[in-house]
Design an enzyme around this catalytic site. Structure first.
Site, mmCIF file in Angstrom:
data_model
loop_
_atom_site.group_PDB
_atom_site.id
_atom_site.type_symbol
_atom_site.label_atom_id
_atom_site.label_comp_id
_atom_site.label_asym_id
_atom_site.label_seq_id
_atom_site.Cartn_x
_atom_site.Cartn_y
_atom_site.Cartn_z
ATOM 1 N N TYR A 160 -87.072 43.330 79.833
ATOM 2 C CA TYR A 160 -86.042 44.280 79.364
ATOM 3 C C TYR A 160 -84.733 43.559 79.081
ATOM 4 C CZ TYR A 160 -82.104 47.500 79.779
ATOM 5 O OH TYR A 160 -80.917 48.160 79.565
ATOM 6 N N LYS B 96 -82.628 42.938 75.558
ATOM 7 C CA LYS B 96 -81.250 43.388 75.332
ATOM 8 C C LYS B 96 -80.351 42.194 74.996
ATOM 9 C CE LYS B 96 -79.684 46.988 75.637
ATOM 10 N NZ LYS B 96 -79.524 48.115 74.671
ATOM 11 N N THR C 107 -76.031 46.147 78.344
ATOM 12 C CA THR C 107 -76.159 46.219 79.795
ATOM 13 C C THR C 107 -75.632 44.960 80.483
ATOM 14 O OG1 THR C 107 -77.839 46.223 81.547
ATOM 15 C CG2 THR C 107 -78.541 45.381 79.434
ATOM 16 N N ASP C 108 -75.271 45.114 81.751
ATOM 17 C CA ASP C 108 -74.853 43.931 82.535
ATOM 18 C C ASP C 108 -76.050 43.035 82.882
ATOM 19 O OD1 ASP C 108 -76.106 45.564 84.432
ATOM 20 O OD2 ASP C 108 -74.415 45.567 85.840
ATOM 21 N N GLU C 109 -77.286 43.544 82.707
ATOM 22 C CA GLU C 109 -78.458 42.757 83.120
ATOM 23 C C GLU C 109 -78.630 41.496 82.288
ATOM 24 O OE1 GLU C 109 -82.062 44.707 84.072
ATOM 25 O OE2 GLU C 109 -81.047 46.453 84.905
#
Ligand code: NAD
Ligand code: DAU
Length: 352
Positions: A158, A162, A132-134
């Site tokens: 989260y 990741k 993810t970009d997060e």
């Protein structure tokens, strides 16, 4: 044959359907069927010998090892994760278990399997990690979008889990030579999206006449990509991506949340008018998400340049298709709104 993890979830499920729509290469689909996994998403594949579903946990090393030995996949596509930021705030433990420990277990099983292959099998094998970009943290209003070289600055349980999984994948390549590739994608939307996330939540709440809860001032920005475009990006990277590299995936579609909500309300006014009045009357500003990242935006030039990948949908075409899908699949929506779903809604929204 490929092994997909998390293929009964939103993106994994769309990926399995997309793959078997266009190819005849079989899939073994390993999914634990948590609250987010739903076999109804794969109902159109019932009886299709190209799809083998296995209910199980990616943390189960024996099971993963057995599946690899039995099916001998040429690639592992790793989607399985706990994926909802708000749930990670209420209960981070499961995120560490599945996202970090689960990825570790898969990497170790993949390494043992890969080392057992003949030279040609070793050469062509891929471990594709879907991320993810997060992991890059949050952007200011004038910052350039996230490039692959952006530092990792995860802010939620989260995104931290990741980020940890991305680091493990990188290390297994660097240390052991495992042929890995990671994709970091922006926010997806489309069919089969569980109605805990912004877009499907707004659609199902509006149709039920319930409040549309907008966190904070509603000006947080996300970069939206139609889920089937994410699937085509993964296929392009699997086919031609360079080993050990990461590829950012996005559609140059930054929008503040409140604009997304107003767009959904406007389309529903047109497609399913409510006699009680415009859907925008239901918009309700509620307490913000703790640690809420302000802005995500993806610089997708690397995947465009190296692999000639581009999204097919614009936000306007994708959101219309998505709303049409939800209007036509009220049965799927009703079935996922179980008692556990109602408990989650009470946990996350009652005290806001
Ligand atoms: P999802 O929550 O809809 O689905 C996750 C799936 O994984 C479910 O089917 C669930 O049953 C399964 N699963 C969970 N724990 C498991 C375990 N221990 N063992 C086996 N299966 C397990 O998630 P999603 O939105 O489809 O996201 C898929 C992947 O894409 C995730 O890795 C996520 O981080 C990443 N991602 C998501 C988005 C997005 O916008 N949704 C964007 C970028 C990247
Ligand atoms: O950026 C990719 C990520 O996008 C993925 O890695 C995650 O798995 C996925 O869940 C998603 O994370 P977000 O936190 O951005 O998505 P979510 O749909 O939960 O929220 C989108 C925005 O909408 C965010 O700014 C919070 C806001 N929001 C969300 C909900 C659920 C609201 O304002 N109200 C809500 O009720």
């Amino acid at each position: 044959m490929i092994l997909v993890t998390g293929g009964a979830g939103f993106i994994g499920g769309n990926f399995v359907l997309d793959w078997l729509d266009s190819l005849d290469e079989p899939i073994v689909n390993l999914d634990k069927l948590t609250y987010a996994g739903n076999l109804e998403t794969l109902a159109s594949l019932a009886g299709d010998p190209r799809h083998v579903f296995v209910q199980g946990d990616i943390c189960d090393r024996d099971l993963v090892g057995r599946l690899l030995a039995e099916h001998r996949p040429r690639a592992i596509l790793h989607f399985a994760a706990e994926s909802h930021v708000d749930r990670s705030i209420h209960g981070p433990g499961e995120f560490i278990r599945t996202n970090v420990e689960g990825t570790f277990v898969l990497l170790e099983a993949a390494r043992a399997y890969w080392q057992s292959l003949d030279p040609a099998g070793r050469e062509s094998f891929r471990f594709h990690h879907v991320s993810t970009d997060e992991v890059y943290g949050s952007l200011g209003p004038d910052d350039p979008p996230f490039a692959e070289s952006h530092p990792y600055e995860p802010n939620s349980p989260y995104s931290a889990s990741k980020a940890a999984s991305d680091h493990l994948v990188r290390a297994w390549h660097h240390t052991y030579g495992l042929p890995v590739i990671t994709t970091n994608c922006s926010n997806n939307y489309g069919p089969f999206h569980f109605p805990e996330k912004l877009i499907p939540l707004m659609i199902v709440n509006a149709l039920a006449g319930r409040p549309l809860p907008v966190y904070g001032d509603g000006r947080n920005v996300r970069d939206w990509l139609y889920v089937r475009d994410h699937c085509s990006a993964i296929r392009a990277v699997l086919a031609g991506g360079r080993l050990g590299e990461t590829y950012n995936v996005g559609g140059w579609n930054e929008k503040p949340n409140v604009e997304i909500v107003m767009t959904i309300c406007g389309l529903l006014d047109e497609m399913r008018p409510d006699p009680a009045g415009p859907y925008a009357r239901l918009v309700t500003y509620v307490a913000d998400r703790p640690g809420h990242d302000r802005r995500y935006a993806i610089d997708a030039r690397k995947i465009e340049r190296e692999l000639d990948w581009r999204p097919v949908e614009t936000f306007e075409s994708g959101i219309r298709k998505t709303i049409e899908w939800y209007l036509a699949h009220s049965g799927w929506v009703a079935n996922v709104q179980s008692g556990a779903y109602r408990d989650w809604v009470a946990t996350n929204y009652a005290s806001r």
